[in-house]
Design a protein around this motif. Structure first.
Motif, mmCIF file in Angstrom:
data_model
loop_
_atom_site.group_PDB
_atom_site.id
_atom_site.type_symbol
_atom_site.label_atom_id
_atom_site.label_comp_id
_atom_site.label_asym_id
_atom_site.label_seq_id
_atom_site.Cartn_x
_atom_site.Cartn_y
_atom_site.Cartn_z
ATOM 1 N N ARG A 80 -14.546 9.469 18.695
ATOM 2 C CA ARG A 80 -15.536 9.874 19.698
ATOM 3 C C ARG A 80 -15.379 11.346 20.071
ATOM 4 N N ALA A 81 -14.136 11.779 20.283
ATOM 5 C CA ALA A 81 -13.890 13.180 20.633
ATOM 6 C C ALA A 81 -14.327 14.106 19.503
ATOM 7 N N THR A 82 -14.083 13.706 18.254
ATOM 8 C CA THR A 82 -14.485 14.534 17.112
ATOM 9 C C THR A 82 -15.996 14.707 17.069
ATOM 10 N N VAL A 83 -16.733 13.645 17.376
ATOM 11 C CA VAL A 83 -18.200 13.736 17.391
ATOM 12 C C VAL A 83 -18.668 14.680 18.493
ATOM 13 N N LEU A 84 -18.061 14.591 19.673
ATOM 14 C CA LEU A 84 -18.439 15.485 20.766
ATOM 15 C C LEU A 84 -18.091 16.941 20.434
ATOM 16 N N THR A 124 -26.101 18.701 15.763
ATOM 17 C CA THR A 124 -25.740 19.623 14.694
ATOM 18 C C THR A 124 -25.645 18.911 13.353
ATOM 19 N N GLU A 125 -25.603 19.713 12.300
ATOM 20 C CA GLU A 125 -25.440 19.144 10.958
ATOM 21 C C GLU A 125 -24.115 18.409 10.836
ATOM 22 N N ALA A 126 -23.044 18.984 11.401
ATOM 23 C CA ALA A 126 -21.734 18.345 11.320
ATOM 24 C C ALA A 126 -21.746 16.998 12.022
ATOM 25 N N LEU A 127 -22.410 16.898 13.156
ATOM 26 C CA LEU A 127 -22.501 15.627 13.863
ATOM 27 C C LEU A 127 -23.227 14.586 13.021
ATOM 28 N N ARG A 128 -24.327 14.987 12.399
ATOM 29 C CA ARG A 128 -25.088 14.039 11.579
ATOM 30 C C ARG A 128 -24.281 13.588 10.370
ATOM 31 N N ILE A 129 -23.504 14.496 9.791
ATOM 32 C CA ILE A 129 -22.670 14.122 8.639
ATOM 33 C C ILE A 129 -21.639 13.079 9.052
ATOM 34 N N ILE A 130 -20.989 13.292 10.198
ATOM 35 C CA ILE A 130 -19.965 12.352 10.652
ATOM 36 C C ILE A 130 -20.566 10.980 10.929
ATOM 37 N N LEU A 131 -21.681 10.950 11.653
ATOM 38 C CA LEU A 131 -22.251 9.677 12.083
ATOM 39 C C LEU A 131 -22.974 8.930 10.968
ATOM 40 N N PHE A 132 -23.675 9.661 10.105
ATOM 41 C CA PHE A 132 -24.576 8.991 9.172
ATOM 42 C C PHE A 132 -24.195 9.149 7.695
ATOM 43 N N LYS A 133 -23.132 9.893 7.418
ATOM 44 C CA LYS A 133 -22.697 10.034 6.036
ATOM 45 C C LYS A 133 -21.236 9.675 5.853
ATOM 46 N N LEU A 134 -20.393 10.219 6.718
ATOM 47 C CA LEU A 134 -18.955 10.062 6.527
ATOM 48 C C LEU A 134 -18.538 8.601 6.549
ATOM 49 N N PHE A 135 -18.934 7.858 7.582
ATOM 50 C CA PHE A 135 -18.477 6.481 7.711
ATOM 51 C C PHE A 135 -18.994 5.594 6.584
ATOM 52 N N GLU A 136 -20.218 5.830 6.125
ATOM 53 C CA GLU A 136 -20.796 4.973 5.101
ATOM 54 C C GLU A 136 -20.412 5.400 3.690
ATOM 55 N N HIS A 137 -19.849 6.606 3.535
ATOM 56 C CA HIS A 137 -19.435 7.091 2.216
ATOM 57 C C HIS A 137 -17.969 7.534 2.235
ATOM 58 N N LEU A 138 -17.192 6.956 3.118
ATOM 59 C CA LEU A 138 -15.801 7.357 3.296
ATOM 60 C C LEU A 138 -15.017 7.131 2.010
ATOM 61 N N PRO A 139 -14.386 8.182 1.466
ATOM 62 C CA PRO A 139 -13.596 7.992 0.236
ATOM 63 C C PRO A 139 -12.358 7.156 0.504
ATOM 64 N N ALA A 140 -11.876 6.517 -0.517
ATOM 65 C CA ALA A 140 -10.701 5.655 -0.368
ATOM 66 C C ALA A 140 -9.449 6.492 -0.142
ATOM 67 N N PRO A 141 -8.551 6.054 0.755
ATOM 68 C CA PRO A 141 -7.262 6.732 0.906
ATOM 69 C C PRO A 141 -6.403 6.464 -0.322
ATOM 70 N N PRO A 142 -5.307 7.198 -0.507
ATOM 71 C CA PRO A 142 -4.467 7.004 -1.687
ATOM 72 C C PRO A 142 -4.035 5.554 -1.885
ATOM 73 N N LEU A 143 -3.837 4.819 -0.787
ATOM 74 C CA LEU A 143 -3.407 3.437 -0.885
ATOM 75 C C LEU A 143 -4.376 2.576 -1.694
ATOM 76 N N PHE A 144 -5.678 2.905 -1.621
ATOM 77 C CA PHE A 144 -6.703 2.117 -2.304
ATOM 78 C C PHE A 144 -7.243 2.815 -3.549
ATOM 79 N N ALA A 145 -6.572 3.864 -4.005
ATOM 80 C CA ALA A 145 -7.030 4.556 -5.208
ATOM 81 C C ALA A 145 -7.023 3.597 -6.391
#
Length: 475
Positions: free
Chosen positions: A23-27, A172-193
């Motif tokens: 939440r803080a990152t989005v703000l 902002t563009e960064a806000l839209r990326i976080i809310l509508f792109k990042l969560f739905e296209h989140l890359p796998a962490p090394p654990l799930f590579a």
């Protein structure tokens, strides 16, 4: 104000803190200057887990009990922020050292911490809130910022926060990326590579939920002004998520320690740490589950963004120029290679090695010289950046004198004792894994010549390498 007795220390290992940080990152991203800096310079889209780990480590250092560690971290953050300035798409300037901008970052962390308690049905009392606010003011002071950039009292802070939300924050563009792109296209962490089906299936379920919860937790005035979607039932879902996170505090302590989360983000499928055997067994089970999922609901590998990445542990496994450009060079994920991408590489290496001045500056300068060389050799249309097509057409130009200099400087700053070889401890600090036999010479050392040769082979020949690949391409 710092250490085990602080209010901050109480909730740093609280599961609700994860929701508060998002939440803080989005703000923060909704602030025009911060949003522009994130969009231009940050690797949070392509390497979010790396960014999360570095943020957690930094907060631990700043709020820990050791004053020397706090001063070193404050100096490192100030050097990092000094390098983040420019203009956005509308030619408006941004500067990460702007004291008002830095105050807003701290304000979002404080306000989101208070909000996480309120939304989970456990609001802070006035004394605890006052103490927490004093700690965040002390955090800002530890960075060297003068008093006054945050309001002196808590009642004045709430007026300041409401004014910022009503007048300053933007969609902002960064806000839209976080809310509508990042969560739905989140890359796998090394654990799930190497487990695209398992990861993509879980992400498809969790991504939209996290986005919905985050939007619902934002101030209503900002949601309306920014035109963010109102999903039916979102408020109930959001409150349920915070309540569930609160109940999760009943889990065993070692499950909730932030240090363990950081360690989990370090884990690699081909690592050799103390949990390697357990991780291998867990991954075997997940692969079997993934095979079953593919039979039931096939998920194309390319949806996960990991096509072509399986088997990166093999040193003889080559990748195409386009894959190398996307996975290693384009650190910011904007489809081009320019200075922010190389700066992100330098930033990650400096963070891994925990460098001080002047070693940090030496490494940044080496990467800056490499960027100038790349720009001169590859930027055929003169637009100041290198496209994937321009790179693929002239990829052999990567191995120039400036890249050799990067390799030599990286060896120097890794070789902390200056004995002209990298020992096991220095190797693990950089690569987060133990020695592989293939890197050692007859004397059991990793020499300068071998290090430079391997680095150049990876960075210019696009040769997959077990230790070097995670160095710059892990999410």
């Amino acid at each position: 104000m710092f250490g085990p007795g602080s209010q901050f220390h109480r909730f740093f290992n609280d599961p609700r803190w994860a929701l508060a940080v998002i939440r803080a990152t989005v703000l923060e991203a909704a602030h025009p200057q911060i949003g522009a800096a994130l969009a231009d310079n940050s690797s949070f889209v392509t390497h979010p887990w790396r960014r999360l780990r570095n943020t957690l480590v930094s907060l631990q250092r700043m709020f820990g009990a050791d004053e020397h560690t706090r001063k070193r971290e404050a100096a490192r953050l100030n050097r990092l922020h000094t390098r983040l300035s420019g203009t956005d798409a509308r030619n408006r300037p941004y500067d990460a050292m702007d004291p008002e901008v830095r105050a807003w970052v701290v304000a979002t962390l404080f306000e989101s911490s208070v909000t996480m308690y309120r939304l989970s049905g456990q609001p802070l009392d006035q004394d605890a809130m006052e103490q927490l606010y004093a700690e965040f003011q002390a955090f800002l002071a530890a960075l060297g910022d003068q008093a006054g950039h945050l309001p002196p009292t808590l009642p004045e802070f709430w007026q300041y926060f409401d004014r910022m939300v009503a007048e300053e924050l933007q969609n902002t563009e960064a806000l839209r990326i976080i809310l509508f792109k990042l969560f739905e296209h989140l890359p796998a962490p090394p654990l799930f590579a190497g487990l695209p089906t398992v990861w993509a299936t879980g992400r498809a379920l969790a991504g939209p939920v996290i986005g919905t919860i985050t939007v619902a937790s934002l101030p209503e005035a900002f949601r309306r002004r920014a035109g963010l979607p109102e999903v039916p039932g979102a408020q109930t879902l959001m409150q349920s998520a915070y309540m569930a996170a609160r109940l999760a505090r009943a889990l065993p302590d070692n499950w909730l320690q932030t240090e363990n989360v950081i360690g989990l983000l370090h884990l690699s499928p081909d690592g050799d740490g103390p949990y390697a055997e357990t991780l291998g067994a867990l991954r075997g089970r997940m692969k079997r589950a993934g095979a079953l999922l593919r039979l039931i609901t096939p998920v194309p590998a390319q949806q996960d963004g990991t096509a072509g990445t399986a088997g990166t542990g093999g040193t003889g496994n080559r990748r195409s120029a386009h894959e190398f450009f996307t996975e290693v060079l384009d650190q910011t994920g904007d489809g081009f290679l320019d200075w922010p991408d190389l700066a992100a590489m330098a930033r990650e290496l400096c963070s891994r090695l925990d460098l001080d001045e002047p070693e940090e500056t030496r490494l940044y300068d080496a990467f800056a010289a490499w960027w100038r060389e790349l720009q001169a050799a590859l930027d055929s249309d003169g637009d100041g950046r290198v496209s994937a097509e321009e790179y693929a057409a002239a990829a052999p130009s990567m191995a120039g004198p400036a890249l050799i200099r990067v390799a030599e400087v990286l060896f120097d700053v890794t070789d902390a004792d200056g004995d002209q070889s990298i020992d096991a401890e220095e190797y693990r600090l950089l690569f987060r894994r133990g020695f592989g036999r293939s890197v050692l010479d007859a004397g059991g050392r990793y020499s300068r010549s071998a290090f430079v040769r391997d680095f150049l082979s990876f960075m210019s020949g696009r040769q997959r390498s077990t230790p070097y690949d995670p160095l710059l391409s892990d999410a």
